[in-house]
Design a protein around this motif. Sequence first.
Motif, short mmCIF file in Angstrom:
data_model
loop_
_atom_site.label_atom_id
_atom_site.label_comp_id
_atom_site.label_asym_id
_atom_site.label_seq_id
_atom_site.Cartn_x
_atom_site.Cartn_y
_atom_site.Cartn_z
N TYR A 3 15.76 3.01 -0.77
CA TYR A 3 15.05 3.59 -1.83
C TYR A 3 15.38 2.58 -2.38
O TYR A 3 15.12 3.32 -4.05
CB TYR A 3 16.22 5.08 -2.39
N ARG A 4 15.58 1.06 -2.30
CA ARG A 4 15.04 0.13 -3.45
C ARG A 4 13.92 -0.86 -3.26
O ARG A 4 13.13 -0.93 -2.53
CB ARG A 4 16.25 -1.02 -3.02
N TYR A 5 13.65 -0.03 -4.50
CA TYR A 5 12.77 -0.59 -4.92
C TYR A 5 11.66 -1.87 -5.47
O TYR A 5 10.75 -2.07 -5.31
CB TYR A 5 11.11 0.39 -5.22
N ASP A 6 13.14 -2.74 -5.61
CA ASP A 6 13.66 -3.90 -6.47
C ASP A 6 13.63 -4.47 -5.74
O ASP A 6 13.27 -6.01 -6.11
CB ASP A 6 13.92 -3.72 -7.71
N ILE A 7 13.25 -4.37 -4.39
CA ILE A 7 13.27 -6.23 -3.59
C ILE A 7 12.18 -5.83 -3.16
O ILE A 7 12.01 -4.50 -2.38
CB ILE A 7 14.56 -6.12 -2.92
N ASP A 8 11.63 -6.75 -2.53
CA ASP A 8 10.67 -6.95 -1.66
C ASP A 8 10.65 -7.06 -0.41
O ASP A 8 10.06 -6.36 0.89
CB ASP A 8 10.06 -7.65 -2.07
N LYS A 9 11.72 -7.13 0.25
CA LYS A 9 12.52 -7.65 1.54
C LYS A 9 12.65 -5.83 1.96
O LYS A 9 13.05 -5.42 1.30
CB LYS A 9 13.68 -8.15 2.06
N ILE A 18 9.99 11.94 -3.31
CA ILE A 18 9.40 10.37 -5.51
C ILE A 18 9.76 9.44 -5.11
O ILE A 18 8.70 8.61 -5.38
CB ILE A 18 10.30 11.32 -5.75
N PRO A 19 10.70 8.78 -4.62
CA PRO A 19 10.83 7.69 -5.10
C PRO A 19 9.28 6.59 -4.38
O PRO A 19 9.32 5.91 -4.78
CB PRO A 19 11.93 7.24 -4.39
N VAL A 20 9.18 7.12 -2.83
CA VAL A 20 8.15 5.82 -2.14
C VAL A 20 6.56 6.70 -2.71
O VAL A 20 5.63 5.45 -3.24
CB VAL A 20 7.71 7.35 -1.24
N MET A 21 6.49 7.84 -3.59
CA MET A 21 5.35 8.42 -4.74
C MET A 21 5.41 7.59 -5.64
O MET A 21 3.91 7.17 -5.98
CB MET A 21 5.02 9.86 -4.85
N ALA A 22 6.64 7.69 -6.20
CA ALA A 22 6.44 6.60 -7.73
C ALA A 22 7.03 5.26 -7.25
O ALA A 22 6.58 4.23 -7.93
CB ALA A 22 7.48 7.21 -8.47
N GLN A 23 7.34 4.45 -5.81
CA GLN A 23 7.44 3.31 -5.25
C GLN A 23 8.69 2.63 -6.53
O GLN A 23 8.28 1.57 -7.11
CB GLN A 23 5.95 2.48 -5.61
N LYS A 24 9.31 3.74 -6.82
CA LYS A 24 10.22 2.90 -7.70
C LYS A 24 12.04 3.29 -7.49
O LYS A 24 12.18 4.05 -6.34
CB LYS A 24 10.53 3.84 -9.35
N SER A 25 13.48 2.87 -7.51
CA SER A 25 13.89 2.41 -6.29
C SER A 25 14.23 3.78 -7.52
O SER A 25 14.36 4.97 -8.12
CB SER A 25 15.39 1.87 -7.41
#
Lengths: 616, 183
Positions: free
Chosen positions: A601-607, A345-352
Amino acid sequence: MAQNIVTEATPYRTRPTMPPVLRGFLWAAIGFLVLNMATIAVDPFRGHPFITEISAVIGWVGGVIGWLLGVGGWEGVVLPLFGVPNPWVAAPGWRKYLELSTEHKVIGIQYLISSTGTFGIAGLLAMGIRYELMQPSLHFFTYPDQYLTAVGVHGTLMMFAVGTVALVGGLGNYMVPLMIGAKGTVFPRLSGIGHWLVPAGVLTVIFSPLFGYWTTGWRGYEPLASQDPSGIIYYYLGVAALTLSSTCVAVNLAATIVFHRSNGVTWARLPLFVWGILTVSLLNLIWLPEIQMTFVLGLLDRLVPFNFFDAIGSPLNYLSLFWLFGHPEVYIVVVPALALWNEIIPVMAQKSLFGRSWAVIGLIFVMMLSGLVWAHHMFTNMRNSEMFPFSFFTEMISIPTGFSFLAAIGTLWKSRYRLFTPGLLVIMSMFNFLVGGLTGVFLADPPVNLEVHNTFFVVAHFHYTIIGGMVFTWVAAMYYWIPKLSGRMYNEFWGKLLAIVIFIGFNGAFSQMFLLGLHGMNRWVPAYPPYLKPMNYEVSLFAFLLGAGFIGHGIHLWWTWVKGPVTPDNPWNGRTLEWLTTSPPPPENFNGEVLVTGSFYRYDIDKPAAVLHPPE
Amino acid sequence: MGVEAVPINPRELRGYRFGLVLFLFTQAVPFVVLYAVEYYFDAFYISPATNQWLGAVEVLLMILAWTTGRSGLAAMRHNNLSGLISGFRQSLVLGLANLVVLGYQWGTRFVPPGTRYGEIFYTVSGVTGFYTLVGLFVVLAISIRAGRLRFTSENCWDAEAAMYFVTFSLLTNVVTYLFLYWI
Ligand code: HEM
Ligand SMILES: [Cu+2]
């Protein structure tokens, strides 16, 4: 144990003269005959037939040993154990899937193939069962016992060779080392030999009816089992082989997770699916040996004969011993699926991922509670006063289970969810599992349970959890990871269409089974009162649709594997380590050293979460 | 043979140890099942027909097998390969003696098999004997392997592993003895 051999120093390595699987069958036949005849030879009572119950058991042991040695165990395990190097070089191309391997990715695919094949066979039996139940009296099967055997073989294969295996032996073996940045597993030989126990166990169960129709279902219920014909023996033995296989997987993956994590994969960063596999491995390690010994006692009841569980022993004791394993078993099936939701789910949502640590804690508490609830399967055999604790703990399990839901829903909340096929299937799986779990809470209430126990209400409940929860997630994970496995992408249109087909087929069939159960449709009988016919007829039609849908998914995934369009290494923009390497990964998994510096699982950082340092 | 042992790195070694101990822990579960079933059927009953002495001899032989195996491993830690091999071979013989005594007990049928206690007796002692046999097979295999691969003091994990099995056999023999003859 036997890893410390320098292989370069062995120049005379060859390929086998006979295909290993063929040799496996040959050696299995020889092993069976030799030990069978040896048993007959020492039999003090002359005049027995060529195969007796005892010689069939001992011969079977010879057969399995012959099979394991034949598929490569002799060269790959036994010779090295005695200090002689393995004389074979690994096969190239697809042939490597048809012999003993020590590479976790090959082993993972082998498990997936075995599981899928078994799913097909056991699924065919399910179609037979549903065809029979289209009419209120016997018309397809000839004898009631034939029907019961079909149900038993179906359930046994599905539980022990699919439910317990596909996500753990299959995707677990393939993905876990990748996801922790390891280059291999701790016990590659053990793991390699473990896979080949699956075909052995499956064939044993499939051919068990040749020794007489057994009527107990997947639970081997007593005192029925001790009155059944000899086929039940091959149920015990087949399950023994299958559970042994899963034990090997559990030891190997647990040790790998503890000791082969790459730099920076701390416990706090361990991916969800890896947590799932670790908790499930602990469950496997405790409960599979338990059921094995229980079955040994069942075997002794027949062979000696002793009277542990038969009518002069204690059938209730068997029930307890079975469900002590049996309830954790259902969580063995479903915990990896719960973990996979929060992987995908986090990958599909691109959200943490929301509440990551709670998702992990949920898995662990489910694991711990699952040993405390077994008697909810036995309410009809218990005193009222004994029911409460089991009812209570059963209902408590829904709380940690809920954590997985909450993490998933929290992640989905206000996200821009990309509804690709894996994402769609995960949502469907969550819906199905919710229905399954909620009806479980009803079943845990003694007043309801005493009404609907052993009716189709229970059948619907556990199929909602197992097919709806685990199998749907398995299909989702296959779509999610097929680009990793093959470097190719499936077709979005067909993926979604087929997902909708199985969703309709599944819900159409199994939701009505709840109603059937409430209207008085019992399990374990091929005949039923005629007023139940219309609904049964409909259920069967939906079941056939479901079967067709699964075949469609199988064909589609196969097509993807060989012909699908080539895709980049990380098509979903996932952050876990399996996406850091090429698709499919090289034999060593990573060309270089993996260093993890951030959360997966953190999609709020670009690194990115990790970097791959190429080798000097 | 063109084969030689290479040292295992410490992390790998820890992985092997952990894995094997984990495996042996799982193999304790079947014994728990057996003892529970014994309690369920027999509670604290001990048949007067049991031969206490033979039971004790079995345990004694297992203790000796463990001690000799252990001294073999200790020799290996001082790079004494032949000490390891002879220690393991002695351990093997003593372990086999344990099984012979068990076989004798079975052969005489002191304990009648058709009783509740008898069922438990033959099952529990049989399973214990089976695990002992497996442990002895490992000891045999490793004693052969040790000679072929020329173990060294840095590289004798396999011998250590074999001793884990022997230790397991010793423990199961002791607990089984207590359950069958004492409680
Ligand atoms: C909230 C969670 C759950 C609860 C409260 C629950 C409760 C129950 C209860 C009380 C029964 C006994 C019904 C009877 O036979 O009278 C039952 C049966 C069953 N459940 Fe669940 N369950 C839950 C989750 C699951 C899950 C996750 C699975 C599998 C993945 C599962 C699989 C089964 C199976 C296979 C049976 C029937 C076994 C048989 O009779 O052959 N359940 N459940
Ligand atoms: Cu349960």
